[in-house]
Design a protein around this motif. Structure first.
Motif, PDB file in Angstrom:
ATOM      1  N   ASP B 103       0.971  -1.258   0.100  1.00 37.95           N
ATOM      2  CA  ASP B 103       0.025   0.073   0.002  1.00 37.95           C
ATOM      3  C   ASP B 103       0.805   1.288  -0.083  1.00 37.95           C
ATOM      4  OD1 ASP B 103       0.331  -1.276   2.454  1.00 37.95           O
ATOM      5  OD2 ASP B 103      -0.639   0.515   3.534  1.00 37.95           O
ATOM      6  N   GLY B 104       1.897   1.359   0.792  1.00 39.01           N
ATOM      7  CA  GLY B 104       2.777   2.524   0.829  1.00 39.01           C
ATOM      8  C   GLY B 104       3.333   2.789  -0.415  1.00 39.01           C
ATOM      9  N   ASP B 105       4.048   1.568  -1.049  1.00 38.29           N
ATOM     10  CA  ASP B 105       4.705   1.494  -2.398  1.00 38.29           C
ATOM     11  C   ASP B 105       3.752   2.146  -3.569  1.00 38.29           C
ATOM     12  OD1 ASP B 105       7.268   0.814  -4.014  1.00 38.29           O
ATOM     13  OD2 ASP B 105       5.600  -0.195  -5.110  1.00 38.29           O
ATOM     14  N   LEU B 106       2.625   1.484  -3.500  1.00 35.91           N
ATOM     15  CA  LEU B 106       1.556   2.032  -4.711  1.00 35.91           C
ATOM     16  C   LEU B 106       0.868   3.219  -4.453  1.00 35.91           C
ATOM     17  CD1 LEU B 106       0.482  -1.734  -5.331  1.00 35.91           C
ATOM     18  CD2 LEU B 106       1.648  -0.320  -7.053  1.00 35.91           C
ATOM     19  N   ALA B 107       0.491   3.429  -3.319  1.00 35.53           N
ATOM     20  CA  ALA B 107      -0.321   4.658  -3.166  1.00 35.53           C
ATOM     21  C   ALA B 107       0.154   5.749  -2.418  1.00 35.53           C
ATOM     22  CB  ALA B 107      -1.646   4.319  -2.169  1.00 35.53           C
ATOM     23  N   ALA B 108       1.443   5.726  -1.789  1.00 37.11           N
ATOM     24  CA  ALA B 108       1.965   6.931  -1.251  1.00 37.11           C
ATOM     25  C   ALA B 108       3.174   7.455  -2.324  1.00 37.11           C
ATOM     26  CB  ALA B 108       2.555   6.823  -0.110  1.00 37.11           C
ATOM     27  N   ILE B 109       4.273   6.699  -2.341  1.00 36.71           N
ATOM     28  CA  ILE B 109       5.383   7.174  -3.345  1.00 36.71           C
ATOM     29  C   ILE B 109       5.079   6.950  -4.849  1.00 36.71           C
ATOM     30  CG2 ILE B 109       6.741   5.294  -2.978  1.00 36.71           C
ATOM     31  CD1 ILE B 109       9.398   6.786  -2.817  1.00 36.71           C
ATOM     32  N   GLY B 110       4.032   5.743  -4.923  1.00 35.09           N
ATOM     33  CA  GLY B 110       4.019   5.661  -6.168  1.00 35.09           C
ATOM     34  C   GLY B 110       2.521   6.078  -6.559  1.00 35.09           C
ATOM     35  N   GLY B 111       1.806   6.878  -5.900  1.00 37.02           N
ATOM     36  CA  GLY B 111       0.432   7.330  -5.900  1.00 37.02           C
ATOM     37  C   GLY B 111      -0.028   8.005  -7.488  1.00 37.02           C
ATOM     38  N   ASN B 112       1.143   8.447  -7.925  1.00 39.80           N
ATOM     39  CA  ASN B 112       0.727   9.422  -9.217  1.00 39.80           C
ATOM     40  C   ASN B 112       0.717   8.459 -10.201  1.00 39.80           C
ATOM     41  OD1 ASN B 112       0.319  11.735 -10.535  1.00 39.80           O
ATOM     42  ND2 ASN B 112       2.606  11.915 -11.098  1.00 39.80           N
ATOM     43  N   ASN B 131      -1.440  -3.721   4.386  1.00 39.16           N
ATOM     44  CA  ASN B 131      -1.226  -4.030   5.815  1.00 39.16           C
ATOM     45  C   ASN B 131      -1.276  -3.008   6.893  1.00 39.16           C
ATOM     46  OD1 ASN B 131       1.397  -2.951   5.425  1.00 39.16           O
ATOM     47  ND2 ASN B 131       2.339  -4.724   5.708  1.00 39.16           N
ATOM     48  N   PHE B 132      -1.655  -1.722   6.211  1.00 43.12           N
ATOM     49  CA  PHE B 132      -2.036  -0.637   6.803  1.00 43.12           C
ATOM     50  C   PHE B 132      -0.833   0.393   7.545  1.00 43.12           C
ATOM     51  CE2 PHE B 132      -6.347  -3.019   8.361  1.00 43.12           C
ATOM     52  CZ  PHE B 132      -7.083  -2.108   7.406  1.00 43.12           C
ATOM     53  N   ILE B 133       0.428  -0.187   7.213  1.00 45.51           N
ATOM     54  CA  ILE B 133       1.469   0.251   8.045  1.00 45.51           C
ATOM     55  C   ILE B 133       2.670   0.295   6.885  1.00 45.51           C
ATOM     56  CG2 ILE B 133       2.375  -1.694   8.912  1.00 45.51           C
ATOM     57  CD1 ILE B 133       1.938   0.373  11.580  1.00 45.51           C
ATOM     58  N   GLN B 140       5.844   2.647  10.209  1.00 45.05           N
ATOM     59  CA  GLN B 140       5.547   4.008  10.256  1.00 45.05           C
ATOM     60  C   GLN B 140       3.985   4.276   9.511  1.00 45.05           C
ATOM     61  OE1 GLN B 140       8.503   2.847   8.915  1.00 45.05           O
ATOM     62  NE2 GLN B 140       9.551   3.473  10.880  1.00 45.05           N
ATOM     63  N   THR B 141       3.542   5.459   9.693  1.00 47.62           N
ATOM     64  CA  THR B 141       2.291   5.638   9.103  1.00 47.62           C
ATOM     65  C   THR B 141       2.288   5.530   7.596  1.00 47.62           C
ATOM     66  OG1 THR B 141       1.909   7.402  10.710  1.00 47.62           O
ATOM     67  CG2 THR B 141       0.313   7.334   9.069  1.00 47.62           C
ATOM     68  N   ALA B 142       1.227   5.004   6.875  1.00 47.07           N
ATOM     69  CA  ALA B 142       1.087   4.796   5.583  1.00 47.07           C
ATOM     70  C   ALA B 142      -0.117   5.583   5.070  1.00 47.07           C
ATOM     71  CB  ALA B 142       0.835   3.329   5.407  1.00 47.07           C
ATOM     72  N   PRO B 143      -0.426   5.625   3.993  1.00 43.26           N
ATOM     73  CA  PRO B 143      -1.541   6.554   3.557  1.00 43.26           C
ATOM     74  C   PRO B 143      -2.872   5.639   3.615  1.00 43.26           C
ATOM     75  CG  PRO B 143      -0.375   5.763   1.496  1.00 43.26           C
ATOM     76  CD  PRO B 143       0.513   5.520   2.859  1.00 43.26           C
ATOM     77  N   THR B 144      -2.608   4.539   4.203  1.00 42.32           N
ATOM     78  CA  THR B 144      -3.971   3.872   4.178  1.00 42.32           C
ATOM     79  C   THR B 144      -3.911   3.381   5.739  1.00 42.32           C
ATOM     80  OG1 THR B 144      -1.934   2.097   4.147  1.00 42.32           O
ATOM     81  CG2 THR B 144      -3.571   2.423   2.274  1.00 42.32           C
ATOM     82  N   THR B 145      -3.101   3.890   6.858  1.00 41.54           N
ATOM     83  CA  THR B 145      -3.169   3.875   8.174  1.00 41.54           C
ATOM     84  C   THR B 145      -4.512   4.295   8.679  1.00 41.54           C
ATOM     85  OG1 THR B 145      -0.983   3.946   8.421  1.00 41.54           O
ATOM     86  CG2 THR B 145      -2.105   4.100  10.419  1.00 41.54           C
ATOM     87  N   PRO B 146      -5.428   3.607   9.387  1.00 41.69           N
ATOM     88  CA  PRO B 146      -6.472   3.861   9.821  1.00 41.69           C
ATOM     89  C   PRO B 146      -6.654   5.123  10.667  1.00 41.69           C
ATOM     90  CG  PRO B 146      -6.651   1.725  10.061  1.00 41.69           C
ATOM     91  CD  PRO B 146      -5.159   1.856   9.634  1.00 41.69           C
ATOM     92  N   LEU B 147      -7.661   6.074  10.646  1.00 41.26           N
ATOM     93  CA  LEU B 147      -7.419   7.218  11.668  1.00 41.26           C
ATOM     94  C   LEU B 147      -7.374   6.707  12.923  1.00 41.26           C
ATOM     95  CD1 LEU B 147      -7.719  10.405  10.836  1.00 41.26           C
ATOM     96  CD2 LEU B 147     -10.125   9.948  11.312  1.00 41.26           C
ATOM     97  N   THR B 148      -6.737   7.217  13.745  1.00 39.95           N
ATOM     98  CA  THR B 148      -6.246   6.902  15.147  1.00 39.95           C
ATOM     99  C   THR B 148      -5.381   5.892  15.621  1.00 39.95           C
ATOM    100  OG1 THR B 148      -8.321   5.575  15.624  1.00 39.95           O
ATOM    101  CG2 THR B 148      -8.832   7.855  15.695  1.00 39.95           C
ATOM    102  N   ALA B 149      -5.207   5.002  14.423  1.00 36.74           N
ATOM    103  CA  ALA B 149      -4.263   3.844  14.511  1.00 36.74           C
ATOM    104  C   ALA B 149      -2.966   4.428  15.192  1.00 36.74           C
ATOM    105  CB  ALA B 149      -4.203   2.994  13.608  1.00 36.74           C
ATOM    106  N   ASN B 150      -2.327   3.397  15.917  1.00 42.44           N
ATOM    107  CA  ASN B 150      -0.990   3.928  16.472  1.00 42.44           C
ATOM    108  C   ASN B 150      -0.119   3.513  15.289  1.00 42.44           C
ATOM    109  OD1 ASN B 150       1.688   3.285  17.563  1.00 42.44           O
ATOM    110  ND2 ASN B 150       0.552   4.422  19.413  1.00 42.44           N
ATOM    111  N   SER B 151       1.138   4.233  15.019  1.00 46.33           N
ATOM    112  CA  SER B 151       2.412   3.591  14.373  1.00 46.33           C
ATOM    113  C   SER B 151       3.491   4.285  14.772  1.00 46.33           C
ATOM    114  CB  SER B 151       2.164   4.292  12.917  1.00 46.33           C
ATOM    115  OG  SER B 151       2.457   5.744  12.760  1.00 46.33           O
ATOM    116  N   SER B 152       4.678   4.118  14.477  1.00 38.79           N
ATOM    117  CA  SER B 152       5.843   4.544  15.077  1.00 38.79           C
ATOM    118  C   SER B 152       6.089   6.044  14.798  1.00 38.79           C
ATOM    119  CB  SER B 152       7.165   3.689  14.439  1.00 38.79           C
ATOM    120  OG  SER B 152       7.544   4.227  13.326  1.00 38.79           O
ATOM    121  N   THR B 153       5.478   6.723  13.502  1.00 40.65           N
ATOM    122  CA  THR B 153       5.380   7.906  13.260  1.00 40.65           C
ATOM    123  C   THR B 153       4.127   8.731  13.744  1.00 40.65           C
ATOM    124  OG1 THR B 153       5.151   7.445  11.121  1.00 40.65           O
ATOM    125  CG2 THR B 153       7.332   8.217  11.424  1.00 40.65           C
ATOM    126  N   ALA B 154       3.320   8.150  14.288  1.00 48.70           N
ATOM    127  CA  ALA B 154       2.115   8.438  15.035  1.00 48.70           C
ATOM    128  C   ALA B 154       1.950   7.844  16.310  1.00 48.70           C
ATOM    129  CB  ALA B 154       0.839   8.183  13.973  1.00 48.70           C
TER     130      ALA B 154
END
Lengths: 385, 298
Positions: B103-112, B131-133, B140-154
Motif C-alpha cells: 500500500d505504501g509503495d503503490l498509494a504513497a510514493i507511487g500514487g501518481n 497491511n495498514f503500515i 510508520q504511518t502509511a496513506p492507508t493507516t486508519p484514523l487513530t491507529a498507532n504507528s511509530s510516526t504516529a
C-alpha cells in the motif's frame, strides 16, 4: 549488424539538434519512448511521436520523469531499445532510476538538453551545468557513459553511438546536449541504412537451465534475455549475485559494484572518442565539449595567429573521462584551458589528471549564453605566459 | 534438495517458487505469503503460457514477492513498479504483467503512477497488499493507516484520514476493482483469476495482517487474532458503492468485487485512433494488422 531501413530517413535535411537526435534514435532502432515535456528538450519527443506510428514504434507521455525513467527500464527488459529526453529538473528526478538501470545493467539512452540551473533556472537558455550530475547524480558507486554533441549532425551520429554503447556495455548512456545544439538548425546528412552500424542486444545463447542473468565473461558484461522468452529470471536493484538473487553481504557487494565500475573502466579505450587538432607539439591544450567546443575555435585560431602553440581537443565522450590521454599530454604541455558553461565541473577532472604536471585554467560561464571567444583567448594568452 | 530431505514431498507450489530462496523473509503470520499462495493458485488455473507472465514489484515487504516467484520478475525502485511494468508491457505486449506491491509503495510514493495507469487503462493487474503500515522500515504511518491507529510516526494515534483505494482507482478508470482480506483464500484466488483474464487495468486490494508491527503497536494480538477479526468483521458486498468502502480503525471491512467493466486499453486506443487517422501508412503496434478493430474512436 546494419540499421533497420524502416527507421532511417536517408537524405540531406535541415534539422535542429533535437530533431536530429530523434532521427538518430529511430535510425539506431529505438522503438520505445517514454518522456515528460520539458524545455528545451521537448522537440525530441515531438519528433519521435510524429514518426513512431510509421515505423512500428510506441510513445508514452508519462506523468513525470520518475515514471519515464522507470518505464525505460521496463521497456528495455521487454526487448525494446528505449529512450527518454529531459533537461536539468527532470534529470534530477530521473536519477534514482538511472541508478536502477546501472544496477540491473539495463541498456537505455537518456538525453539531457541542458539549460541553465540550479532549480528552474533558465528554461530556454543554455547551460552545461549537469555534467557532474551525469557522472555522480545517482547514489552509490557506478560508472556511466556520457557523450556530448556539438552540432545537429553530431546529435544524429552520436545518438546512434549512445545506443550502440548502451547495448554493448549494458549501461544507461547519457547524451549531454545543450540548449544551443538542441535548438540550432544546420545541415544533417542521414546515410543509407546499410551504412549505419548497429550493435545488437547481447542476448544469451544458453538455454534457460544453464543461464544466470549476471554471469559475465571476459569483458565483464553479462548476456541478456527478453522477458517472456522462458528464462524466468529475477532482476533487482538490491545487491545481487550472479543468479540475480539479493545477497546482503559485503563480499557480494564488493564483487558486483567493482564489476559495474570495471566493465566501463576496462573498456575505456573502446568507449572514448576525442577529436584532436595540433596537439602533437602544443604548449597549451584547449579542451571543450558541446557548443563550447565551437565557441572556443575562434580563440584557438587567434592564439595560433599570435604564435602561441595551441592544441585543441573536442571531447565527444565526457564519461568515462579520457584520463589516459590527459595524463600523457600533461607530461608534455604547459597548461590546459577548459571553457565550460558552468562554474567548474569537467575541469576538475582535467586538473586531477594533470596532477600538477601542467597548469589548469578554467573559463567559467554561469549560463544563459555562450562564452565570448575573446574571454577564452585571454585565458589562453595568460596560460602561455 | 539435500539428502536429509529426500523423502520430504515437494511443496505443492514448487513449480512457481524459487525454492532455493526459501525460507522467505516475511514474519510468522504475515499475510503476504498467503496472498502469494492465492496468486500462484490462480496462475495454475490461468489459461496462458506462464513464460509470458511477468511480475513487477516495488520496495517494501510485499515488494519481495518478485524475488520468490519463479516467473520473469523484477524488483524495481520504491513507488515505480507501475511505470516499470508499463514499460515492460508496452515493449512486449504479449506479456501478462502483474504488479505485486504494498500500500505504501503503490498509494504513497507511487500514487501518481497508480492513478495515471488507471486513467490510461494500462493493461496491468495490480495486487496491492494493504497491511495498514510501512512494515519493512519498522511500522510508520502509511496513506492507508486508519484514523487513530498507532504507528511509530504516529505514537499518539494517526490524525490523517487514509485513502479509500477502491474509490481512488475506480474513479480514475480501473476496469476491475475488488477488495478481499488474507482470510478470503478461495474468493481472493478466484478474484485474481478474474483480474488476470481481464484486459485493462485491474486492481485488487488485499487487507493482510502485520502482526509484528501493526498489531503489536495497536495491541491487537497476534496475526491469528487479526484473521479472526477479519472473519468477524468483514462483509461481502459485491458492487457496493465505492464511497462506502472507507476503512476505520477496527471497523467493519467491506469486501467484494466492486467494478467489472470494459474500456479500451492504452494500446487499443493508440492502434484504433492512429489507424483511423493515418490509414495504411500506420504500422500498428503490438498486434498483427488484421487484429486492429477499425471502429470509430472517440
Amino acid at each position: 549488424m546494419k540499421a533497420d531501413p524502416k527507421g532511417v530517413l536517408t537524405g540531406v535535411h535541415y534539422l535542429d539538434g533535437d530533431h536530429a537526435c530523434a532521427e538518430g534514435a529511430l535510425a539506431a532502432g529505438c522503438r520505445f519512448f517514454a518522456g515528460y515535456p520539458i524545455t528545451p528538450s521537448t522537440e525530441v519527443a515531438e519528433r519521435f511521436v510524429a514518426r513512431a506510428p510509421f515505423v512500428g514504434g510506441i510513445f508514452i507521455q508519462m506523468e513525470d520523469e520518475l515514471g519515464s525513467m522507470a518505464a525505460l527500464c521496463g521497456a528495455s527488459w521487454g526487448g525494446k531499445k528505449a529512450m527518454t529526453v529531459t533537461s536539468g529538473p527532470g534529470f534530477s528526478l530521473m536519477m534514482e532510476n538511472i541508478g536502477l538501470a546501472a544496477m540491473m545493467e539495463t541498456p537505455c539512452v537518456v538525453v539531457n538538453v541542458q539549460r541553465g540551473g540550479p532549480s528552474t533556472g533558465l528554461p530556454t537558455m543554455v547551460g552545461q551545468q549537469d555534467m557532474m550530475q551525469a557522472r555522480w547524480g545517482s547514489h552509490g558507486d557506478y560508472e556511466i557513459i556520457a557523450l556530448s554533441p556539438a552540432s545537429p549532425q553530431e546529435a544524429f551520429d552520436y545518438t546512434i553511438k549512445c545506443f550502440n554503447l548502451s547495448e554493448k556495455y549494458r549501461v544507461p548512456v547519457l547524451f549531454m546536449m545543450d540548449e544551443c545544439v538542441g535548438h540550432m538548425t544546420e545541415k544533417v546528412v542521414i546515410p543509407k541504412a546499410e551504412e549505419i552500424e548497429i550493435y545488437p542486444r547481447r542476448l544469451t545463447k544458453k538455454p534457460p537451465e544453464k543461464y544466470w542473468p549476471y554471469e559475465f565473461g571476459e569483458d565483464l558484461v553479462p548476456d541478456m534475455i527478453v522477458a517472456g522468452d522462458g528464462y524466468r529470471i529475477h532482476s533487482t536493484g538490491l545487491t545481487h549475485d550472479e543468479r540475480g538473487y539479493p545477497v546482503m553481504s559485503p563480499v557480494v557487494q564488493n564483487k558486483l559494484v567493482k564489476r559495474l565500475c570495471e566493465k566501463i573502466k576496462k573498456n575505456a579505450d573502446d568507449i572514448i572518442e576525442l577529436e584532436e587538432d595540433q596537439t602533437d607539439d602544443a604548449e597549451i591544450i584547449v579542451m571543450a565539449y558541446g557548443i563550447t567546443s565551437r565557441v572556443a575555435l575562434p580563440a584557438v585560431f587567434k592564439a595560433r595567429k599570435k604564435g602561441i602553440k595551441v592544441g585543441y581537443i573536442k571531447m565527444i565522450t565526457i564519461w568515462p573521462f579520457p584520463e589516459k590521454r590527459v595524463r600523457e599530454l600533461a607530461k608534455k604541455v604547459k597548461a590546459f584551458v577548459m571553457p565550460e558553461i558552468n562554474l567548474g565541473q569537467v575541469v576538475l577532472e582535467v586538473e586531477r589528471c594533470a596532477a600538477g604536471q601542467a597548469k589548469t585554467y578554467h573559463v567559467p560561464h554561469a549560463g544563459g549564453w555562450v562564452h565570448d571567444p575573446e574571454d577564452i583567448y585571454h585565458v589562453i594568452e595568460e596560460a602561455a605566459k | 534438495m539435500n539428502q536429509a530431505n529426500a523423502n520430504v514431498p515437494e511443496h505443492p507450489m514448487e513449480k512457481l517458487l524459487r525454492m532455493e530462496r526459501i525460507p522467505h523473509i516475511w514474519c510468522p503470520t504475515c499475510g503476504i505469503g498467503t496472498v502469494l499462495s492465492c496468486f500462484i493458485a490462480a496462475l495454475e488455473k490461468f489459461d496462458y503460457p506462464l513464460n509470458k507472465v511477468a511480475v513487477v514489484s516495488g520496495i517494501g515487504c510485499t515488494g519481495r514477492v518478485a524475488g520468490y516467484i519463479k516467473l520473469d520478475s523484477f524488483h524495481s525502485t520504491h513507488g515505480r513498479a507501475i511505470p516499470f511494468a508499463t514499460g515492460l508491457k508496452l515493449a512486449n505486449p504479449e506479456l501478462k504483467v502483474v504488479v505485486f506491491s504494498g500500500d505504501g509503495d503503490l498509494a504513497a510514493i507511487g500514487g501518481n503512477h497508480l492513478i495515471h495507469a488507471a486513467r490510461r487503462n494500462m493493461d496491468l493487474t495490480v495486487i496491492c497488499v494493504n497491511n495498514f503500515i510501512y512494515a519493512m522500515t519498522g511500522g510508520q504511518t502509511a496513506p492507508t493507516t486508519p484514523l487513530t491507529a498507532n504507528s511509530s510516526t504516529a505514537p499518539y494515534g494517526n490524525s490523517e484520514p487514509p485513502f479509500n483505494l477502491p474509490l481512488l482507482v475506480g474513479s480514475c478508470g480501473a476496469v476491475y476493482v475488488a477488495r478481499w482480506t488474507a482470510l478470503h483464500i478461495r474468493r481472493l484466488t478466484k478474484s485474481i483469476g478474474e483480474a488476470l483474464n481481464k484486459k485493462g487495468f485491474s486492481f485488487i486490494e488485499v487487507i493482510a495482517p502485520c502482526a509484528t508491527l501493526y498489531a503489536r503497536r495497536n495491541r491487537l494480538g497476534t496475526g491469528l487474532d487479526l484473521m479472526k477479526f477479519y472473519h468477524d468483521n468483514s462483509e461481502i458486498k459485491h458492487g457496493a458503492p465505492l464511497e462506502e468502502l472507507d476503512i476505520g480503525f477496527q471497523q467493519k471491512i467491506i469486501v467484494g468485487k466492486f467494478i467489472d467493466r470494459e474500456r479500451p486499453t492504452f494500446l487499443d486506443n493508440w492502434n484504433n485512433w492512429l489507424s483511423q487517422k493515418l490509414g495504411d501508412k500506420f504500422v500498428p503496434y503490438g498486434v498483427a494488422p488484421q487484429q486492429v478493430p477499425l471502429r470509430k474512436a472517440g
